[in-house]
Scaffold this active site. Structure first.
Site, PDB file in Angstrom:
ATOM      1  N   HIS A  76     -25.590 -35.178 -43.360  1.00 19.85           N
ATOM      2  CA  HIS A  76     -25.402 -35.421 -44.795  1.00 19.85           C
ATOM      3  C   HIS A  76     -23.975 -35.253 -45.324  1.00 19.85           C
ATOM      4  O   HIS A  76     -23.678 -35.716 -46.402  1.00 19.85           O
ATOM      5  CB  HIS A  76     -26.375 -34.494 -45.549  1.00 19.85           C
ATOM      6  CG  HIS A  76     -26.623 -34.799 -46.996  1.00 19.85           C
ATOM      7  ND1 HIS A  76     -26.738 -36.068 -47.498  1.00 19.85           N
ATOM      8  CD2 HIS A  76     -26.807 -33.965 -48.061  1.00 19.85           C
ATOM      9  CE1 HIS A  76     -26.995 -36.003 -48.796  1.00 19.85           C
ATOM     10  NE2 HIS A  76     -27.035 -34.738 -49.157  1.00 19.85           N
ATOM     11  N   ASP A 120     -26.040 -48.275 -44.668  1.00 16.99           N
ATOM     12  CA  ASP A 120     -25.159 -48.211 -45.852  1.00 16.99           C
ATOM     13  C   ASP A 120     -23.726 -47.849 -45.471  1.00 16.99           C
ATOM     14  O   ASP A 120     -23.471 -47.175 -44.480  1.00 16.99           O
ATOM     15  CB  ASP A 120     -25.665 -47.208 -46.899  1.00 16.99           C
ATOM     16  CG  ASP A 120     -26.754 -47.785 -47.784  1.00 16.99           C
ATOM     17  OD1 ASP A 120     -26.843 -49.022 -47.870  1.00 16.99           O
ATOM     18  OD2 ASP A 120     -27.511 -47.006 -48.388  1.00 16.99           O
ATOM     19  N   ARG A 121     -22.819 -48.279 -46.345  1.00 19.76           N
ATOM     20  CA  ARG A 121     -21.369 -48.043 -46.207  1.00 19.76           C
ATOM     21  C   ARG A 121     -20.769 -48.834 -45.060  1.00 19.76           C
ATOM     22  O   ARG A 121     -20.018 -49.742 -45.262  1.00 19.76           O
ATOM     23  CB  ARG A 121     -21.042 -46.560 -46.143  1.00 19.76           C
ATOM     24  CG  ARG A 121     -21.349 -45.850 -47.468  1.00 19.76           C
ATOM     25  CD  ARG A 121     -20.621 -44.532 -47.605  1.00 19.76           C
ATOM     26  NE  ARG A 121     -20.820 -43.938 -48.919  1.00 19.76           N
ATOM     27  CZ  ARG A 121     -20.035 -44.116 -49.971  1.00 19.76           C
ATOM     28  NH1 ARG A 121     -18.986 -44.885 -49.886  1.00 19.76           N
ATOM     29  NH2 ARG A 121     -20.306 -43.528 -51.125  1.00 19.76           N
ATOM     30  N   ASP A 141     -25.397 -38.520 -39.345  1.00 20.06           N
ATOM     31  CA  ASP A 141     -25.239 -39.829 -39.985  1.00 20.06           C
ATOM     32  C   ASP A 141     -24.442 -40.795 -39.106  1.00 20.06           C
ATOM     33  O   ASP A 141     -23.392 -40.421 -38.585  1.00 20.06           O
ATOM     34  CB  ASP A 141     -24.464 -39.691 -41.309  1.00 20.06           C
ATOM     35  CG  ASP A 141     -25.037 -38.646 -42.245  1.00 20.06           C
ATOM     36  OD1 ASP A 141     -25.577 -37.643 -41.762  1.00 20.06           O
ATOM     37  OD2 ASP A 141     -24.906 -38.827 -43.473  1.00 20.06           O
ATOM     38  N   ASP A 182     -29.618 -41.366 -42.544  1.00 22.83           N
ATOM     39  CA  ASP A 182     -28.433 -42.140 -42.943  1.00 22.83           C
ATOM     40  C   ASP A 182     -27.946 -43.033 -41.803  1.00 22.83           C
ATOM     41  O   ASP A 182     -26.796 -42.964 -41.366  1.00 22.83           O
ATOM     42  CB  ASP A 182     -27.320 -41.229 -43.479  1.00 22.83           C
ATOM     43  CG  ASP A 182     -27.581 -40.767 -44.908  1.00 22.83           C
ATOM     44  OD1 ASP A 182     -28.731 -40.941 -45.373  1.00 22.83           O
ATOM     45  OD2 ASP A 182     -26.663 -40.245 -45.562  1.00 22.83           O
ATOM     46  N   ARG A 240     -23.381 -33.004 -55.725  1.00 19.89           N
ATOM     47  CA  ARG A 240     -23.737 -34.429 -55.705  1.00 19.89           C
ATOM     48  C   ARG A 240     -24.467 -34.867 -56.983  1.00 19.89           C
ATOM     49  O   ARG A 240     -24.647 -36.049 -57.218  1.00 19.89           O
ATOM     50  CB  ARG A 240     -24.670 -34.727 -54.542  1.00 19.89           C
ATOM     51  CG  ARG A 240     -24.064 -34.478 -53.192  1.00 19.89           C
ATOM     52  CD  ARG A 240     -25.117 -34.634 -52.111  1.00 19.89           C
ATOM     53  NE  ARG A 240     -24.626 -34.176 -50.825  1.00 19.89           N
ATOM     54  CZ  ARG A 240     -23.982 -34.925 -49.943  1.00 19.89           C
ATOM     55  NH1 ARG A 240     -23.752 -36.194 -50.206  1.00 19.89           N
ATOM     56  NH2 ARG A 240     -23.585 -34.419 -48.792  1.00 19.89           N
ATOM     57  N   HIS A 257     -32.228 -33.777 -42.741  1.00 22.49           N
ATOM     58  CA  HIS A 257     -31.008 -34.483 -43.137  1.00 22.49           C
ATOM     59  C   HIS A 257     -30.147 -33.682 -44.109  1.00 22.49           C
ATOM     60  O   HIS A 257     -28.957 -33.498 -43.906  1.00 22.49           O
ATOM     61  CB  HIS A 257     -31.352 -35.841 -43.764  1.00 22.49           C
ATOM     62  CG  HIS A 257     -30.115 -36.583 -44.192  1.00 22.49           C
ATOM     63  ND1 HIS A 257     -29.237 -37.134 -43.286  1.00 22.49           N
ATOM     64  CD2 HIS A 257     -29.567 -36.800 -45.414  1.00 22.49           C
ATOM     65  CE1 HIS A 257     -28.214 -37.673 -43.938  1.00 22.49           C
ATOM     66  NE2 HIS A 257     -28.394 -37.485 -45.225  1.00 22.49           N
ATOM     67  N   ASN A 262     -31.046 -39.527 -47.178  1.00 20.10           N
ATOM     68  CA  ASN A 262     -31.063 -39.966 -48.584  1.00 20.10           C
ATOM     69  C   ASN A 262     -30.691 -41.441 -48.727  1.00 20.10           C
ATOM     70  O   ASN A 262     -30.981 -42.066 -49.747  1.00 20.10           O
ATOM     71  CB  ASN A 262     -30.135 -39.090 -49.442  1.00 20.10           C
ATOM     72  CG  ASN A 262     -28.697 -39.161 -48.995  1.00 20.10           C
ATOM     73  OD1 ASN A 262     -28.381 -38.922 -47.829  1.00 20.10           O
ATOM     74  ND2 ASN A 262     -27.796 -39.482 -49.906  1.00 20.10           N
ATOM     75  N   HIS A 263     -30.063 -42.027 -47.675  1.00 23.99           N
ATOM     76  CA  HIS A 263     -29.717 -43.453 -47.754  1.00 23.99           C
ATOM     77  C   HIS A 263     -30.818 -44.368 -47.236  1.00 23.99           C
ATOM     78  O   HIS A 263     -30.659 -45.589 -47.284  1.00 23.99           O
ATOM     79  CB  HIS A 263     -28.397 -43.736 -47.026  1.00 23.99           C
ATOM     80  CG  HIS A 263     -27.209 -43.476 -47.905  1.00 23.99           C
ATOM     81  ND1 HIS A 263     -26.598 -44.458 -48.654  1.00 23.99           N
ATOM     82  CD2 HIS A 263     -26.552 -42.336 -48.183  1.00 23.99           C
ATOM     83  CE1 HIS A 263     -25.601 -43.932 -49.339  1.00 23.99           C
ATOM     84  NE2 HIS A 263     -25.551 -42.644 -49.074  1.00 23.99           N
ATOM     85  N   HIS A 269     -24.347 -44.278 -40.431  1.00 18.56           N
ATOM     86  CA  HIS A 269     -23.882 -45.118 -41.550  1.00 18.56           C
ATOM     87  C   HIS A 269     -23.323 -46.489 -41.176  1.00 18.56           C
ATOM     88  O   HIS A 269     -22.196 -46.830 -41.531  1.00 18.56           O
ATOM     89  CB  HIS A 269     -22.816 -44.358 -42.347  1.00 18.56           C
ATOM     90  CG  HIS A 269     -23.396 -43.503 -43.441  1.00 18.56           C
ATOM     91  ND1 HIS A 269     -24.200 -44.003 -44.440  1.00 18.56           N
ATOM     92  CD2 HIS A 269     -23.292 -42.167 -43.678  1.00 18.56           C
ATOM     93  CE1 HIS A 269     -24.565 -43.030 -45.253  1.00 18.56           C
ATOM     94  NE2 HIS A 269     -24.035 -41.896 -44.810  1.00 18.56           N
TER      95      HIS A 269
END
Length: 484
Positions: free
Chosen positions: A413, A260-261, A228, A257, A386, A338, A289-290, A230
């Site tokens: 992840h 995001d964030r 990731d 990923d 999660r 991922h 997943n993002h 991110h």
């Protein structure tokens, strides 16, 4: 009457809770969870311990566990507003706005004069109204038109005063990518014409790929896998500084990923996509997943795209994310995905190849589990911390690798203090490439270099580098920023 032992248990539990609170303040969330757990074992009827542990789980994005803990706090003390508050926050983080709304309504009932609760309730009500409106006007999937097919970037004028990076003609060149990265580094934006060109050309390349991509690394050559990133663009530049730019001789796989964030997600995605256009075999991209609408709506990418590009790009990225492959196999020996493995045994690589991935990730099934699952230390399978996917043990990993004649599984992840973690008797490696995640976790980042033919993992770790003063989640939904 309390016995002496019970008294000492209660006071020891309180000590542990205080230590856990200190660990939490120091952003040592896993350690805080361990300490809260010890406090709970000594005194399981204290709602505060459960609610505090729920908050620590939320910080680690373990929203399923947070909901269970907060629910337990509510069960112990139905008038404890913080229990509803913590559960509401976890529901929000999962995009379950209607459930969150019920929890915040409870908080408001219990603490009618709490201005913070009132504000969160209002934000939540707005989100639910927006959701209802979007549902009401949404077009059925079968009738949806491709956004990409409605765009012709050739017709978009580049104003004479534009001084940024330019693509001459149809080809994305290394010079262009370098200029664009330099512009991004200096917080300049790319002209929409070139952004459209990159995303549309990437879509074409991705569309032709299978859901599971085979990668071949010739003897004497190397290959790098990153986890990731991110939206942490300056850390991505640091990876390239440490390990070289992607090219045919120095290929990379970015394992989901990307966005995001972190608040430089647009810069990251355009950079990765531009390298894909420049030389498709220099960079491989897997879905995380993002890379999904529901996550991008909550965690900042959608807001950032609106702010830096336009509304149309929001729909375009959502469409192109559905074209990203779900998994890769390197030299027929290393399986890279991922998230993780499956709720059933016997899944073959051919089953993954056969997944129709051109959609938003479903809430169950193989595609969901590939993107969301996590390893666990115990054998067998367990519920996901999660709240999506599942947890799987070393026996599950071993069987999957044996069934498919594979040697190793690499996944991402999850934040890891050292940027990586080796589990399941060395058969599974987690790699995470966003150091000091969200500017607060203090973790290192890592990437893995494999040299053919041995393909032994050589793990390189690195620390975060400074970035301009734009906070993580700067473009995220208002109500989510309240919890960060």
């Amino acid at each position: 009457m309390e016995t002496k032992n019970e008294k000492s248990d209660v006071s020891r539990a309180e000590e542990l809770k205080n230590q856990a609170n200190e660990a939490f303040k120091g952003h040592k969330f896993s350690h805080a969870i361990d300490l809260y757990t010890q406090a709970i074992e000594l005194n399981s009827n204290n709602a505060v311990y459960w609610a505090n542990r729920a908050f620590a789980h939320t910080k680690l994005e373990e929203y399923g566990s947070a909901i269970l803990d907060a629910s337990k706090a509510i069960e112990i003390d139905p008038k404890y507003s913080k229990g509803y508050y913590r559960r509401g926050a976890a529901h929000l983080a999962m995009g379950k706005f209607k459930d969150a709304l019920k929890d915040f309504q409870q908080v408001k009932r219990i603490s009618p004069n709490d201005p913070d609760a009132a504000r969160k309730l209002k934000e939540c009500e707005k989100a639910v109204m927006k959701l209802k409106f979007e549902e009401a006007i949404s077009v059925p999937v079968s009738e949806r038109r491709s956004v990409a097919e409605s765009i012709d970037f050739h017709t978009i004028e580049v104003e004479p005063q534009y001084s940024g990076a330019r693509i001459e003609g149809e080809e994305v060149t290394l010079d262009f990518v370098k200029n664009m990265m330099e512009d991004f580094k200096n917080q300049k934006t790319l002209h929409k014409r070139y952004a459209y060109q990159i995303v549309l050309q990437t879509r074409q390349i991705l569309q032709a790929l299978p859901s599971l991509v085979d990668i071949s690394v010739p003897n004497g050559k190397h290959f790098t896998v990153c986890g990731d990133v991110h939206g942490q663009f300056y850390d991505l530049l640091n990876i390239f500084e440490l390990n070289g730019l992607p090219c045919e001789e120095n290929p990379y796989l970015f394992n989901g990923d990307f966005v995001d964030r972190g608040s430089f997600s647009v810069e990251i995605i355009l950079t990765l996509f531009a390298f894909k256009c420049m030389c498709p075999s220099s960079i491989y991209l897997a879905r995380g997943n993002h890379e999904s609408k529901s996550m991008n709506k909550i965690y900042g990418f959608e807001g950032e795209v609106r702010s830096k590009l336009s509304e149309k790009f929001v729909d375009l990225f959502a469409e192109v994310f559905c074209y990203l492959p779900l998994a890769h196999v390197i030299n027929e020996k290393i399986f890279v995905v991922h998230g993780g493995l499956f709720s059933v045994d016997g899944v073959k690589l051919s089953d993954i190849r056969a997944i129709d991935r051109f959609c938003e990730p479903p809430e169950e099934g193989l595609m969901c589990e590939l993107l969301w699952s996590d390893p666990q230390p115990l054998p067998g399978r367990g519920p996901s911390k999660r709240g999506v996917g599942l947890s799987f043990g070393g026996d599950v990993t071993k069987r999957f690798l044996e069934d498919n004649n594979l040697d190793l599984m690499v996944r991402s992840h999850e934040v890891k203090d050292e940027g990586y973690e080796v589990d399941h008797d060395g058969k599974l490696i987690t790699v995470f490439s966003a150091p000091n995640y969200c500017d607060q976790m203090g973790n290192k980042g890592a990437f893995i270099r494999f040299e053919a033919p041995e393909m032994k993992p050589n793990i390189v770790t690195f620390s975060a580098v400074p970035h301009p003063d734009v906070k993580p989640m700067a473009y995220a939904n208002n109500f989510l920023r309240m919890f960060n």
